[in-house]
Design a protein around this motif. Structure first.
Motif, PDB file in Angstrom:
ATOM      1  N   CYS A  10      -2.832 -11.247   0.295  1.00  0.00           N
ATOM      2  CA  CYS A  10      -3.308  -9.940  -0.178  1.00  0.00           C
ATOM      3  C   CYS A  10      -4.825  -9.837  -0.109  1.00  0.00           C
ATOM      4  N   HIS A  11      -5.494 -10.906  -0.493  1.00  0.00           N
ATOM      5  CA  HIS A  11      -6.951 -10.889  -0.576  1.00  0.00           C
ATOM      6  C   HIS A  11      -7.586 -10.702   0.802  1.00  0.00           C
ATOM      7  N   ALA A  12      -6.963 -11.266   1.821  1.00  0.00           N
ATOM      8  CA  ALA A  12      -7.531 -11.222   3.170  1.00  0.00           C
ATOM      9  C   ALA A  12      -7.604  -9.802   3.726  1.00  0.00           C
ATOM     10  N   ARG A  13      -6.725  -8.914   3.289  1.00  0.00           N
ATOM     11  CA  ARG A  13      -6.695  -7.555   3.837  1.00  0.00           C
ATOM     12  C   ARG A  13      -6.733  -6.490   2.735  1.00  0.00           C
ATOM     13  N   LEU A  14      -7.321  -6.847   1.619  1.00  0.00           N
ATOM     14  CA  LEU A  14      -7.234  -6.008   0.426  1.00  0.00           C
ATOM     15  C   LEU A  14      -7.795  -4.601   0.640  1.00  0.00           C
ATOM     16  N   GLU A  15      -9.009  -4.496   1.131  1.00  0.00           N
ATOM     17  CA  GLU A  15      -9.627  -3.179   1.233  1.00  0.00           C
ATOM     18  C   GLU A  15      -8.893  -2.282   2.232  1.00  0.00           C
ATOM     19  N   LYS A  16      -8.484  -2.850   3.343  1.00  0.00           N
ATOM     20  CA  LYS A  16      -7.752  -2.078   4.345  1.00  0.00           C
ATOM     21  C   LYS A  16      -6.424  -1.588   3.790  1.00  0.00           C
ATOM     22  N   ASP A  17      -5.672  -2.480   3.140  1.00  0.00           N
ATOM     23  CA  ASP A  17      -4.372  -2.101   2.592  1.00  0.00           C
ATOM     24  C   ASP A  17      -4.517  -1.078   1.476  1.00  0.00           C
ATOM     25  N   ALA A  18      -5.540  -1.247   0.636  1.00  0.00           N
ATOM     26  CA  ALA A  18      -5.735  -0.312  -0.474  1.00  0.00           C
ATOM     27  C   ALA A  18      -5.986   1.096   0.046  1.00  0.00           C
ATOM     28  N   ARG A  19      -6.779   1.223   1.106  1.00  0.00           N
ATOM     29  CA  ARG A  19      -7.041   2.551   1.680  1.00  0.00           C
ATOM     30  C   ARG A  19      -5.757   3.178   2.207  1.00  0.00           C
ATOM     31  N   ARG A  20      -4.970   2.388   2.910  1.00  0.00           N
ATOM     32  CA  ARG A  20      -3.733   2.912   3.488  1.00  0.00           C
ATOM     33  C   ARG A  20      -2.753   3.339   2.400  1.00  0.00           C
ATOM     34  N   VAL A  21      -2.583   2.497   1.390  1.00  0.00           N
ATOM     35  CA  VAL A  21      -1.624   2.800   0.323  1.00  0.00           C
ATOM     36  C   VAL A  21      -2.082   4.021  -0.470  1.00  0.00           C
ATOM     37  N   ARG A  22      -3.392   4.154  -0.684  1.00  0.00           N
ATOM     38  CA  ARG A  22      -3.907   5.325  -1.405  1.00  0.00           C
ATOM     39  C   ARG A  22      -3.607   6.602  -0.626  1.00  0.00           C
ATOM     40  N   GLU A  23      -3.750   6.553   0.687  1.00  0.00           N
ATOM     41  CA  GLU A  23      -3.435   7.722   1.498  1.00  0.00           C
ATOM     42  C   GLU A  23      -1.959   8.098   1.373  1.00  0.00           C
ATOM     43  N   LEU A  24      -1.095   7.096   1.341  1.00  0.00           N
ATOM     44  CA  LEU A  24       0.337   7.364   1.178  1.00  0.00           C
ATOM     45  C   LEU A  24       0.629   7.996  -0.180  1.00  0.00           C
ATOM     46  N   ALA A  25      -0.018   7.482  -1.227  1.00  0.00           N
ATOM     47  CA  ALA A  25       0.197   8.026  -2.566  1.00  0.00           C
ATOM     48  C   ALA A  25      -0.332   9.451  -2.666  1.00  0.00           C
ATOM     49  N   ASP A  26      -1.506   9.694  -2.092  1.00  0.00           N
ATOM     50  CA  ASP A  26      -2.063  11.047  -2.104  1.00  0.00           C
ATOM     51  C   ASP A  26      -1.115  12.020  -1.404  1.00  0.00           C
ATOM     52  N   GLY A  27      -0.561  11.568  -0.287  1.00  0.00           N
ATOM     53  CA  GLY A  27       0.378  12.415   0.435  1.00  0.00           C
ATOM     54  C   GLY A  27       1.641  12.687  -0.357  1.00  0.00           C
TER      55      GLY A  27
END
Length: 385
Positions: A261-278
């Motif tokens: 999780c730590h290795a890709r945290l910022e990238k994954d957080a952005r993607r998941v936030r976009e999904l939640a916003d949608g």
């Protein structure tokens, strides 16, 4: 059986391949099952592996975190209890006048349900309520603080609404009156970037099963020199702070998930936030569906939690209908499932009881399939409309 779509990751998540692989490697090692506190060769090998995992977990808390500040324990509930009791008593022993503990009214039950025991020990306890958007305003905490406060405990992000708390400001306020500060980060750890040094906390709780690690393993970050009184005796493990032979198999699984999780945290957080916003946008086209915190765009929140209320429905009815349609969600906190009362979190936020009784929590992480979220939205809108 038709595919079931798990959208209840805030309760628990499937094991990540990295965690499974780490545990498999442990099972195949020569030191599998060896006690890491033994002096013989296998024990020393297990101890070396334990400390390797401790260093890795420490690195996810921030570059300045020392491995010695990581205490392994049996999950988030135990980590919270260790912090609550250990820090309150540790502070009182050093400063007898500090007999008050302040927590937010939206904490997890693993904090709130332990307050009566603190009162039995002679502490006064006090709840600070959040604003309608779901977070504790620094001014509300400051109004409750005084020189008699031993400990303040406010979570990093709420497990029902996903709303972040202003932990940095709250911790600074607590420290100005000499109190210690603990944050329950079970829901937020490795779902959002943070550094414990920047947050300014004295302790922070995490758990493995919220990030794709094993169930039943967690850790407490305990800043060096923080007053702390161990709650159990019977061994010197974890530097005497938490006795009992460490579950090395679970710990390496925790390490595997955490590093992934730590290795890709910022990238994954952005993607998941976009999904939640949608998903918020899709669902709130119905005038019966509302975000529990008001405008979700107006608050800082966890990427993967969507918290809504549905007018005219009760949570249980919605959960069962969605389950029949192949979607697994929860009503507020899964740890309170079966309760017919309204969520204590939404109640504290000022959500009317009738509205809170129709709450749903939809949660996911970087493994979510956008097509599944679209199908879920269609299913819920069909039920509601």
């Amino acid at each position: 059986m038709e595919k079931l779509v798990n959208l209840d990751y805030a309760a628990s998540t499937p094991m990540r391949p990295e965690a499974v692989a780490a545990q498999r490697a442990y099972d195949e090692s020569a030191y599998a099952g060896a006690n890491p506190n033994s002096l013989h060769t296998l024990g020393r090998a297990a101890q070396t592996r334990l400390e390797e995992a401790r260093r890795a977990i420490a690195s996810t808390f921030g570059s300045r975190t020392r491995p010695s500040e990581v205490v392994f324990c049996g999950g988030g509930t135990e980590a919270n209890a260790l912090a609550l009791f250990g820090m309150a008593e540790g502070m009182r022993r050093q400063h007898p006048q500090r007999t008050r503990v302040i927590v937010s009214a939206i904490e997890h039950d693993s904090i709130l349900d332990n307050l009566p025991r603190l009162r039995d020990w002679g502490f006064q306890t006090e709840l600070v309520k959040p604003c309608r958007a779901g977070y504790v305003e620094p001014a509300a905490l400051e109004a409750a603080l005084g020189d008699d406060v031993a400990l303040v405990s406010v979570m990093l992000a709420n497990n029902e609404t996903g709303v972040f708390q202003p932990v940095r400001e709250l911790a600074a306020s607590a420290h100005r009156v000499g109190a210690a500060f603990h944050a329950d980060a079970v829901q937020g750890w490795l779902h959002t970037p943070f550094d414990v040094a920047c947050l300014g906390v004295d302790a922070l709780s995490v758990a493995g099963h919220k990030i794709g690690g094993p169930v039943g393993i967690g850790a407490l970050y305990l800043k060096g020199r923080t007053p702390f009184s161990p709650q159990l005796r019977g061994g010197g493990q974890e530097a005497g702070r938490r006795p009992g032979t460490q579950d090395l198999r679970a710990i390496v699984g925790l390490e595997g998930a955490a590093l992934a999780c730590h290795a890709r945290l910022e990238k994954d957080a952005r993607r998941v936030r976009e999904l939640a916003d949608g998903l918020y946008a899709r669902l709130t086209v119905s005038d019966k569906i509302k975000a529990s915190m008001g405008d979700p765009a107006a608050v800082d929140r966890l990427p993967g939690i969507v918290s809504i209320t549905v007018d005219g429905f009760e949570s249980e009815e919605l959960i069962l209908k969605l389950d029949a349609a192949g979607f697994e969600v929860s009503a507020a906190s899964a740890c309170s499932s079966g309760s017919l009362d309204a969520s204590h979190v939404l109640t504290a936020m000022g959500v009317p009881r009738e509205q809170a009784l129709g709450s749903l929590r939809i949660s996911f992480d970087d493994r979510a399939d956008p097509a599944d979220l679209d199908r879920f939205a269609d299913a819920l809108l069909q039920i509601v409309c």
